[in-house]
Design a protein around this motif. Structure first.
Motif, PDB file in Angstrom:
ATOM      1  N   LEU A 178       0.801  -1.214   0.000  1.00  0.00           N
ATOM      2  CA  LEU A 178       0.000   0.000   0.000  1.00  0.00           C
ATOM      3  C   LEU A 178       0.840   1.273   0.000  1.00  0.00           C
ATOM      4  CD1 LEU A 178      -2.704  -1.055   2.604  1.00  0.00           C
ATOM      5  CD2 LEU A 178      -3.082  -0.605   0.187  1.00  0.00           C
ATOM      6  N   ASP A 179       2.095   1.182   0.428  1.00  0.00           N
ATOM      7  CA  ASP A 179       2.940   2.363   0.502  1.00  0.00           C
ATOM      8  C   ASP A 179       3.074   3.025  -0.854  1.00  0.00           C
ATOM      9  OD1 ASP A 179       3.267   1.825   3.159  1.00  0.00           O
ATOM     10  OD2 ASP A 179       5.451   1.706   3.097  1.00  0.00           O
ATOM     11  N   GLY A 180       2.947   4.338  -0.875  1.00  0.00           N
ATOM     12  CA  GLY A 180       3.112   5.098  -2.100  1.00  0.00           C
ATOM     13  C   GLY A 180       2.115   6.232  -2.195  1.00  0.00           C
ATOM     14  N   LYS A 181       2.105   6.882  -3.342  1.00  0.00           N
ATOM     15  CA  LYS A 181       1.174   7.975  -3.597  1.00  0.00           C
ATOM     16  C   LYS A 181       0.139   7.495  -4.600  1.00  0.00           C
ATOM     17  CE  LYS A 181       1.041  12.884  -4.687  1.00  0.00           C
ATOM     18  NZ  LYS A 181       1.846  14.083  -4.980  1.00  0.00           N
ATOM     19  N   TRP A 182      -1.135   7.685  -4.267  1.00  0.00           N
ATOM     20  CA  TRP A 182      -2.252   7.228  -5.069  1.00  0.00           C
ATOM     21  C   TRP A 182      -3.125   8.419  -5.449  1.00  0.00           C
ATOM     22  CZ3 TRP A 182      -2.424   1.935  -5.930  1.00  0.00           C
ATOM     23  CH2 TRP A 182      -1.626   1.141  -5.103  1.00  0.00           C
ATOM     24  N   LYS A 183      -3.696   8.398  -6.636  1.00  0.00           N
ATOM     25  CA  LYS A 183      -4.588   9.460  -7.102  1.00  0.00           C
ATOM     26  C   LYS A 183      -5.998   8.898  -7.227  1.00  0.00           C
ATOM     27  CE  LYS A 183      -5.068  13.018 -10.658  1.00  0.00           C
ATOM     28  NZ  LYS A 183      -6.481  13.076 -10.617  1.00  0.00           N
ATOM     29  N   LEU A 184      -6.953   9.543  -6.560  1.00  0.00           N
ATOM     30  CA  LEU A 184      -8.344   9.128  -6.643  1.00  0.00           C
ATOM     31  C   LEU A 184      -8.889   9.469  -8.019  1.00  0.00           C
ATOM     32  CD1 LEU A 184     -10.822   8.005  -5.099  1.00  0.00           C
ATOM     33  CD2 LEU A 184     -11.354  10.364  -4.460  1.00  0.00           C
ATOM     34  N   VAL A 185      -9.435   8.468  -8.712  1.00  0.00           N
ATOM     35  CA  VAL A 185      -9.953   8.692 -10.066  1.00  0.00           C
ATOM     36  C   VAL A 185     -11.451   8.452 -10.178  1.00  0.00           C
ATOM     37  CG1 VAL A 185      -7.755   8.288 -11.236  1.00  0.00           C
ATOM     38  CG2 VAL A 185      -9.295   6.364 -10.803  1.00  0.00           C
ATOM     39  N   ALA A 186     -12.051   7.721  -9.224  1.00  0.00           N
ATOM     40  CA  ALA A 186     -13.496   7.466  -9.305  1.00  0.00           C
ATOM     41  C   ALA A 186     -14.036   7.052  -7.948  1.00  0.00           C
ATOM     42  CB  ALA A 186     -13.796   6.385 -10.326  1.00  0.00           C
ATOM     43  N   ILE A 187     -15.291   7.433  -7.725  1.00  0.00           N
ATOM     44  CA  ILE A 187     -16.031   7.013  -6.539  1.00  0.00           C
ATOM     45  C   ILE A 187     -17.365   6.468  -7.020  1.00  0.00           C
ATOM     46  CG2 ILE A 187     -17.108   7.691  -4.365  1.00  0.00           C
ATOM     47  CD1 ILE A 187     -15.215  10.115  -4.307  1.00  0.00           C
ATOM     48  N   GLN A 188     -17.696   5.280  -6.556  1.00  0.00           N
ATOM     49  CA  GLN A 188     -19.003   4.699  -6.873  1.00  0.00           C
ATOM     50  C   GLN A 188     -19.792   4.617  -5.575  1.00  0.00           C
ATOM     51  OE1 GLN A 188     -18.828   0.797  -8.595  1.00  0.00           O
ATOM     52  NE2 GLN A 188     -21.041   0.567  -8.622  1.00  0.00           N
ATOM     53  N   THR A 189     -20.954   5.258  -5.549  1.00  0.00           N
ATOM     54  CA  THR A 189     -21.825   5.216  -4.369  1.00  0.00           C
ATOM     55  C   THR A 189     -23.154   4.581  -4.763  1.00  0.00           C
ATOM     56  OG1 THR A 189     -22.828   7.364  -4.768  1.00  0.00           O
ATOM     57  CG2 THR A 189     -20.779   7.345  -3.494  1.00  0.00           C
ATOM     58  N   ASP A 190     -24.044   4.455  -3.814  1.00  0.00           N
ATOM     59  CA  ASP A 190     -25.357   3.878  -4.125  1.00  0.00           C
ATOM     60  C   ASP A 190     -26.181   4.802  -5.023  1.00  0.00           C
ATOM     61  OD1 ASP A 190     -25.772   5.814  -2.205  1.00  0.00           O
ATOM     62  OD2 ASP A 190     -26.964   4.536  -0.881  1.00  0.00           O
ATOM     63  N   THR A 191     -25.765   6.059  -5.163  1.00  0.00           N
ATOM     64  CA  THR A 191     -26.480   6.974  -6.067  1.00  0.00           C
ATOM     65  C   THR A 191     -25.838   7.050  -7.447  1.00  0.00           C
ATOM     66  OG1 THR A 191     -25.226   8.882  -5.256  1.00  0.00           O
ATOM     67  CG2 THR A 191     -27.331   8.381  -4.163  1.00  0.00           C
ATOM     68  N   GLY A 192     -24.729   6.330  -7.666  1.00  0.00           N
ATOM     69  CA  GLY A 192     -24.118   6.298  -8.991  1.00  0.00           C
ATOM     70  C   GLY A 192     -22.609   6.454  -8.970  1.00  0.00           C
ATOM     71  N   ASN A 193     -22.035   6.475 -10.168  1.00  0.00           N
ATOM     72  CA  ASN A 193     -20.595   6.618 -10.336  1.00  0.00           C
ATOM     73  C   ASN A 193     -20.225   8.087 -10.472  1.00  0.00           C
ATOM     74  OD1 ASN A 193     -20.063   3.859 -10.356  1.00  0.00           O
ATOM     75  ND2 ASN A 193     -20.495   3.717 -12.542  1.00  0.00           N
ATOM     76  N   ARG A 194     -19.091   8.439  -9.913  1.00  0.00           N
ATOM     77  CA  ARG A 194     -18.600   9.792 -10.013  1.00  0.00           C
ATOM     78  C   ARG A 194     -17.131   9.733 -10.426  1.00  0.00           C
ATOM     79  NH1 ARG A 194     -19.289  14.074  -5.186  1.00  0.00           N
ATOM     80  NH2 ARG A 194     -21.378  14.215  -6.032  1.00  0.00           N
ATOM     81  N   SER A 195     -16.844  10.135 -11.661  1.00  0.00           N
ATOM     82  CA  SER A 195     -15.455  10.227 -12.109  1.00  0.00           C
ATOM     83  C   SER A 195     -14.871  11.517 -11.542  1.00  0.00           C
ATOM     84  CB  SER A 195     -15.366  10.258 -13.633  1.00  0.00           C
ATOM     85  OG  SER A 195     -15.783   9.031 -14.161  1.00  0.00           O
TER      86      SER A 195
END
Length: 131
Positions: A30-47
């Motif tokens: 897990l170590d490192g730098k990560w960039k959030l590219v998408a979130i999926q919730t119960d109301t839909g996908n969010r890029s």
């Protein structure tokens, strides 16, 4: 003719250093730098647009991440399948209208190539390793 053992020591030292870095990256994937590219919730996908630069930094047993405006950090524990933490400390400069109420990086996770996926009650978070 006198032989020098210095090249042998240098070679052994280099092998030890390379092995140490490889073993560390395998033992803490897990170590490192990560960039959030998408979130999926119960109301839909969010890029996440490229202009919204949301990063997760993981090093040793600490997580640091930013929201829309504020930044957060916490100590965490992890297993082969789960990230867990409790007390998150965040700055309180202003509100975080877009993502602040959504982001939670605890939960079940898996890594496939450079993609980290974290799933919890708030949704599914997809992050790409950038470092």
């Amino acid at each position: 003719m006198k032989s020098s053992s210095a090249p042998l020591y240098i070679t052994a030292l280099m092998v030890f250093i390379v092995y140490g870095f490889t073993a560390q990256s395998q033992s803490r994937p897990l170590d490192g730098k990560w960039k959030l590219v998408a979130i999926q919730t119960d109301t839909g996908n969010r890029s996440i647009p490229e202009t919204d630069r949301l990063f997760l930094n993981i090093s040793n047993a600490e997580i640091n991440y930013n929201l829309d405006i504020n930044s957060c950090s916490t100590q965490f524990q992890w297993s082969e399948t789960e990230i867990s933490y409790t007390n998150v400390a965040c700055t309180e400069v202003c509100c975080d209208p877009k993502y602040g109420h959504l982001i939670d990086y605890s939960g079940n996770y898996h890594i496939e190539d450079s993609l980290l996926t974290i799933e919890n009650s708030r949704g599914t978070f997809r992050l790409y390793r950038i470092e």
